[in-house]
Scaffold this motif. Structure first.
Motif, PDB file in Angstrom:
ATOM      1  N   VAL A 106      42.569   9.749 -53.501  1.00 29.87           N
ATOM      2  CA  VAL A 106      40.875  10.194 -53.583  1.00 29.87           C
ATOM      3  C   VAL A 106      40.345   8.853 -54.130  1.00 29.87           C
ATOM      4  CG1 VAL A 106      39.042  11.509 -54.390  1.00 29.87           C
ATOM      5  CG2 VAL A 106      41.464  12.525 -53.564  1.00 29.87           C
ATOM      6  N   GLY A 107      39.586   8.301 -53.483  1.00 28.95           N
ATOM      7  CA  GLY A 107      38.862   7.090 -53.974  1.00 28.95           C
ATOM      8  C   GLY A 107      37.334   7.243 -54.061  1.00 28.95           C
ATOM      9  N   ASN A 108      36.739   6.355 -54.854  1.00 30.33           N
ATOM     10  CA  ASN A 108      35.281   6.347 -54.750  1.00 30.33           C
ATOM     11  C   ASN A 108      34.986   4.827 -54.577  1.00 30.33           C
ATOM     12  OD1 ASN A 108      32.559   5.939 -57.076  1.00 30.33           O
ATOM     13  ND2 ASN A 108      32.172   6.523 -54.973  1.00 30.33           N
ATOM     14  N   ALA A 115      42.904   2.931 -52.023  1.00 29.47           N
ATOM     15  CA  ALA A 115      43.576   4.185 -51.645  1.00 29.47           C
ATOM     16  C   ALA A 115      44.229   4.038 -50.102  1.00 29.47           C
ATOM     17  CB  ALA A 115      42.912   5.364 -51.578  1.00 29.47           C
ATOM     18  N   MET A 116      43.342   3.478 -49.128  1.00 27.77           N
ATOM     19  CA  MET A 116      43.749   3.169 -47.826  1.00 27.77           C
ATOM     20  C   MET A 116      44.747   2.000 -47.724  1.00 27.77           C
ATOM     21  SD  MET A 116      40.528   3.579 -45.274  1.00 27.77           S
ATOM     22  CE  MET A 116      39.310   2.626 -46.116  1.00 27.77           C
ATOM     23  N   ALA A 130      41.247  10.675 -49.183  1.00 24.53           N
ATOM     24  CA  ALA A 130      39.542  11.294 -49.219  1.00 24.53           C
ATOM     25  C   ALA A 130      38.995  10.073 -49.780  1.00 24.53           C
ATOM     26  CB  ALA A 130      39.463  12.310 -50.312  1.00 24.53           C
ATOM     27  N   LEU A 131      37.722   9.782 -48.788  1.00 19.16           N
ATOM     28  CA  LEU A 131      36.987   8.603 -49.197  1.00 19.16           C
ATOM     29  C   LEU A 131      35.387   9.117 -49.496  1.00 19.16           C
ATOM     30  CD1 LEU A 131      37.969   6.354 -45.912  1.00 19.16           C
ATOM     31  CD2 LEU A 131      39.268   6.634 -48.266  1.00 19.16           C
ATOM     32  N   PRO A 238      45.927  11.990 -42.626  1.00 14.75           N
ATOM     33  CA  PRO A 238      44.722  12.496 -42.322  1.00 14.75           C
ATOM     34  C   PRO A 238      43.799  12.112 -43.359  1.00 14.75           C
ATOM     35  CG  PRO A 238      46.009  14.312 -42.980  1.00 14.75           C
ATOM     36  CD  PRO A 238      46.876  13.151 -42.775  1.00 14.75           C
ATOM     37  N   VAL A 239      42.331  11.786 -42.850  1.00 15.16           N
ATOM     38  CA  VAL A 239      41.373  11.191 -43.563  1.00 15.16           C
ATOM     39  C   VAL A 239      40.117  11.999 -43.864  1.00 15.16           C
ATOM     40  CG1 VAL A 239      39.877   9.097 -44.227  1.00 15.16           C
ATOM     41  CG2 VAL A 239      42.125   8.774 -43.421  1.00 15.16           C
TER      42      VAL A 239
END
Length: 300
Positions: A106-108, A115-116, A130-131, A238-239
Motif C-alpha cells: 500500500v503506497g501513497n 510499491a509498483m 493499493a495506490l 490485482p490493483v
C-alpha cells in the motif's frame, strides 16, 4: 472501541539493509501481511492513523524508505542512488527478509511508484497493490512536453540551480521550517483541521538529520525512472486505486486514466479529500483497504 491513532513515542524496529539501518514499525499478530509505503519526505508515522485499524485483521508493517524518516541517510551518488528502483528493491528485500512471505503493498504518492516497482520486478512478494493518490510524475523527462512552457523550461533551470550545493542547502534550510511546511500541507490537505502540529513535527524531525538536505535535493533532481503507466502493465497482482478529488498536485482527471489498465480492479474517488487520504480521511481509507484485502483473500 479500537484506537485509530499511533503514539509518536512508540518505539520502532531496525532492519539492516546493504549495511544501512532501516526503521520500521509493525503491529498485528494474525492475518495477511500488509506493507505501508510513505510518500516523498514522509515516514512510517504518516500511517499512524491506519496501522491500528488495519492490525485488527492484518500483520501491518510500515517502513521508512532509505533517506527518509528514521532510516539512514547515506550520501547520494557515493553510497547509494536515490531512485525508485533502489526503493523498490528495498521494499522487496524487506518483504523477503523481515515479513517472510508475500504481502499487500500500500503506497501513497511516490510510495505508489515504489510499491509498483517492487511488485513489477519481484512479483513473488506482492499479493496486491493499493495506490493512494499515485504520483503521476508530471515533471518527468518524458512528460515535460505536455506542460505549459514556463514549467517545461523552468523546472530544469531550477534543478540545475539546486544542484549547486550552497544554493541547494540554502533552499532546503528555508523550506524545512515549521511555518513553510505547514503552508505546504495546507495546500495538499483539503481539510485544514487535519494539518496539526503533530503532523508538522512528523515531517520536520527527520529533516534535521545530517544528510537530509542532500537526499531531498538528489530526488528533486531526479526526473527519469519509471512512470506509473510503465509499471502497471507489468504487474501480475490485482490493483486498487483510491484518489482524493481535491488533490491539487495529482489531478484526479489524469489519475482516472490509470484505471484503464486491466490490472486495476477498482478506482475509488474520495470526495473532498486531498493528496494524503490515509492521513486526512482514515475513516474512509481503512475500511476500503480491509474490504479489498478480504475480497482478494476469499478468492484465493
Amino acid at each position: 472501541m479500537i484506537n485509530t491513532t499511533f503514539p509518536m513515542t512508540t518505539s520502532t524496529k531496525i532492519w539492516q539493509w546493504l549495511g544501512f539501518s532501516i526503521c520500521y514499525q509493525t503491529q498485528g499478530t494474525t492475518g495477511p501481511a500488509v506493507i505501508l509505503i510513505h510518500g516523498f519526505g514522509a515516514s512510517w508515522l504518516h500511517w499512524r492513523k491506519n496501522i491500528p485499524a488495519l492490525a485488527v485483521n492484518c500483520r501491518v508493517y510500515a517502513i521508512d524508505l532509505i533517506g527518509f524518516g528514521g532510516s539512514d541517510k547515506p550520501k547520494p551518488g557515493e553510497q547509494i542512488t536515490y531512485t525508485l528502483e533502489t526503493w523498490g528493491q528495498q521494499v522487496a528485500d524487506f518483504c523477503r527478509e523481515v515479513v517472510g512471505e508475500p504481502a499487500f503493498l500500500v503506497g501513497n504518492s511516490i510510495g505508489c511508484i515504489v510499491a509498483m516497482q517492487a511488485a513489477a520486478t519481484n512479483p513473488d512478494v506482492a499479493l496486491g497493490t493499493a495506490l493512494l493518490n499515485c504520483s503521476l510524475r508530471l515533471l518527468h523527462d518524458r512528460k515535460r512536453v505536455t506542460l505549459p512552457w514556463m514549467k517545461r523550461f523552468g523546472a530544469p533551470i531550477l534543478q540545475n540551480l539546486l544542484a549547486i550545493q550552497s544554493v541547494g542547502d540554502f533552499f532546503f534550510n528555508r523550506l524545512a521550517q515549521p511555518k513553510t511546511v505547514k503552508n505546504i500541507l495546507l495546500q495538499a490537505y483539503a481539510n485544514p483541521e487535519t494539518v496539526t502540529d503533530e503532523l508538522v513535527d512528523i515531517l520536520m524531525t527527520p529533516a534535521k538529520d545530517p544528510g537530509a538536505a542532500a537526499v531531498f535535493l538528489a530526488f528533486t533532481a531526479y526526473s527519469s525512472g519509471p512512470l506509473p503507466e510503465d509499471l502497471l502493465p507489468r504487474l501480475s497482482c490485482p490493483v486498487i486505486i483510491l484518489w482524493g478529488t481535491a488533490d491539487p498536485w495529482e489531478p484526479i482527471n489524469l489519475g482516472r486514466e490509470l484505471a484503464n489498465f486491466p490490472q486495476v480492479q477498482k478506482f475509488i474517488p474520495l470526495e473532498g479529500v486531498g493528496h494524503c487520504p490515509q492521513d486526512e480521511a482514515p475513516e474512509l481509507v481503512n475500511p476500503i483497504l480491509l474490504n479489498w484485502i478480504g475480497e482478494l483473500l476469499s478468492r484465493r
